[in-house]
Design a protein around this motif. Structure first.
Motif, PDB file in Angstrom:
ATOM      1  N   UNK A  77      68.170 -42.613  18.030  1.00  0.00           N
ATOM      2  CA  UNK A  77      69.004 -43.471  17.173  1.00  0.00           C
ATOM      3  C   UNK A  77      70.357 -43.437  17.785  1.00  0.00           C
ATOM      4  N   UNK A  78      70.544 -42.551  18.756  1.00  0.00           N
ATOM      5  CA  UNK A  78      71.831 -42.865  19.477  1.00  0.00           C
ATOM      6  C   UNK A  78      73.001 -41.715  19.356  1.00  0.00           C
ATOM      7  N   UNK A  79      73.125 -41.155  18.088  1.00  0.00           N
ATOM      8  CA  UNK A  79      74.227 -40.090  18.049  1.00  0.00           C
ATOM      9  C   UNK A  79      73.512 -38.726  17.746  1.00  0.00           C
ATOM     10  N   UNK A  80      72.334 -38.560  18.276  1.00  0.00           N
ATOM     11  CA  UNK A  80      71.706 -37.295  17.785  1.00  0.00           C
ATOM     12  C   UNK A  80      72.486 -36.148  18.846  1.00  0.00           C
ATOM     13  N   UNK A  81      73.078 -36.605  19.644  1.00  0.00           N
ATOM     14  CA  UNK A  81      73.746 -35.156  20.795  1.00  0.00           C
ATOM     15  C   UNK A  81      75.001 -34.792  20.017  1.00  0.00           C
ATOM     16  N   UNK A  82      75.478 -35.581  19.063  1.00  0.00           N
ATOM     17  CA  UNK A  82      76.982 -35.395  18.775  1.00  0.00           C
ATOM     18  C   UNK A  82      76.689 -34.275  17.709  1.00  0.00           C
ATOM     19  N   UNK A  83      75.776 -34.135  16.944  1.00  0.00           N
ATOM     20  CA  UNK A  83      75.558 -33.160  15.759  1.00  0.00           C
ATOM     21  C   UNK A  83      74.540 -32.057  16.250  1.00  0.00           C
ATOM     22  N   UNK A  84      75.247 -30.671  15.970  1.00  0.00           N
ATOM     23  CA  UNK A  84      74.290 -29.741  16.538  1.00  0.00           C
ATOM     24  C   UNK A  84      73.143 -29.371  15.918  1.00  0.00           C
ATOM     25  N   UNK A  85      72.931 -29.742  14.615  1.00  0.00           N
ATOM     26  CA  UNK A  85      71.527 -29.622  14.083  1.00  0.00           C
ATOM     27  C   UNK A  85      70.514 -30.819  14.664  1.00  0.00           C
ATOM     28  N   UNK A  86      70.998 -31.895  14.555  1.00  0.00           N
ATOM     29  CA  UNK A  86      70.011 -33.014  15.280  1.00  0.00           C
ATOM     30  C   UNK A  86      69.931 -32.546  16.746  1.00  0.00           C
ATOM     31  N   UNK A  87      70.723 -32.094  17.424  1.00  0.00           N
ATOM     32  CA  UNK A  87      70.343 -31.874  18.644  1.00  0.00           C
ATOM     33  C   UNK A  87      69.401 -30.714  18.943  1.00  0.00           C
ATOM     34  N   UNK A  88      69.403 -29.739  17.997  1.00  0.00           N
ATOM     35  CA  UNK A  88      68.703 -28.832  17.871  1.00  0.00           C
ATOM     36  C   UNK A  88      67.036 -29.260  17.679  1.00  0.00           C
ATOM     37  N   UNK A  89      66.846 -30.170  16.634  1.00  0.00           N
ATOM     38  CA  UNK A  89      65.371 -30.661  16.412  1.00  0.00           C
ATOM     39  C   UNK A  89      65.082 -31.625  17.566  1.00  0.00           C
ATOM     40  N   UNK A  90      65.909 -32.562  17.872  1.00  0.00           N
ATOM     41  CA  UNK A  90      65.463 -33.756  18.713  1.00  0.00           C
ATOM     42  C   UNK A  90      65.350 -33.104  20.248  1.00  0.00           C
ATOM     43  N   UNK A  91      66.134 -32.160  20.626  1.00  0.00           N
ATOM     44  CA  UNK A  91      66.068 -31.943  22.053  1.00  0.00           C
ATOM     45  C   UNK A  91      65.995 -30.481  22.333  1.00  0.00           C
ATOM     46  N   UNK A 104      62.235 -28.655  20.995  1.00  0.00           N
ATOM     47  CA  UNK A 104      60.949 -28.921  21.783  1.00  0.00           C
ATOM     48  C   UNK A 104      61.022 -28.457  23.185  1.00  0.00           C
ATOM     49  N   UNK A 105      62.286 -28.795  23.891  1.00  0.00           N
ATOM     50  CA  UNK A 105      62.383 -28.511  25.092  1.00  0.00           C
ATOM     51  C   UNK A 105      62.222 -26.912  25.757  1.00  0.00           C
TER      52      UNK A 105
END
Ligand code: HEM
Length: 143
Positions: free
Chosen positions: A75-89, A92-93
């Motif tokens: 979606x483009x801005x997942x990396x800016x938010x720590x919760x989004x970054x946790x789930x999206x990257x 999983x990694x």
């Protein structure tokens, strides 16, 4: 369907953690006690490996159906938010790395010829994997 898979992933996490902790303690006791590494000990290692591999498959499915997974990543801005970054990257990694470590630890334990080294392979690789998994669990959403 998504809710069912989410519940499965959430519930399986208890099994995964319990399995890894059990093998870690078991292998540590085996190494400290200078026991022979038998086929029974190898099979005990599966208690940590099998639930983790199933959890990986469930995790990959959930990643593509949950709004918190791949769709959020793209979606483009997942990396800016720590919760989004946790789930999206991060979650999983790091978990995929943990699965690789446990698989390597189990395979090495099978192949090594010194009993103590086999136990060490189990507790070291499973122990590091456990710490990695614990470091990236979304604790606030879980439990
Ligand atoms: C292998 C060890 C893993 C463990 C122990 C684990 C554990 C968890 C836990 C406890 C949650 C929170 C569940 C809840 O809110 O009730 C969660 C959520 C999630 N996990 Fe995992 N996970 C693992 C692997 C993976 C992998 C490999 C992926 C993706 C490739 C993944 C993707 C996700 C996603 C997208 C969520 C958010 C789901 C949602 O609420 O919509 N997980 N995981």
């Amino acid at each position: 369907m998504q809710t069912g898979i989410q519940h499965l992933h959430s519930g399986m996490a208890y099994l995964v953690l319990a399995g890894l902790i059990a093998v870690f303690i078991y292998a540590l006791i085996g190494a400290l006690g200078n026991r022979n590494f038998t086929d029974k000990d190898r099979k005990f290692g599966l208690i940590g490996l099998i639930p983790l591999h199933i959890q990986l498959l469930v995790g990959i499915i959930i990643y593509f159906i949950s709004p918190l997974g791949f769709s959020n990543m793209t979606s483009g801005n997942a990396m800016a938010d720590s919760v989004s970054r946790l789930y999206a990257l991060e979650h999983p990694l790091i978990n995929i790395i943990a699965v690789v470590l446990v698989t390597v630890g189990y395979s090495r334990a099978k192949k090594l010829t010194q009993d103590r080294a086999s136990f060490r392979s189990l507790y070291m690789f499973y122990g590091i994997a456990l710490l990695l998994i614990l470091s990236r669990i979304p604790w606030s959403a879980w439990m």
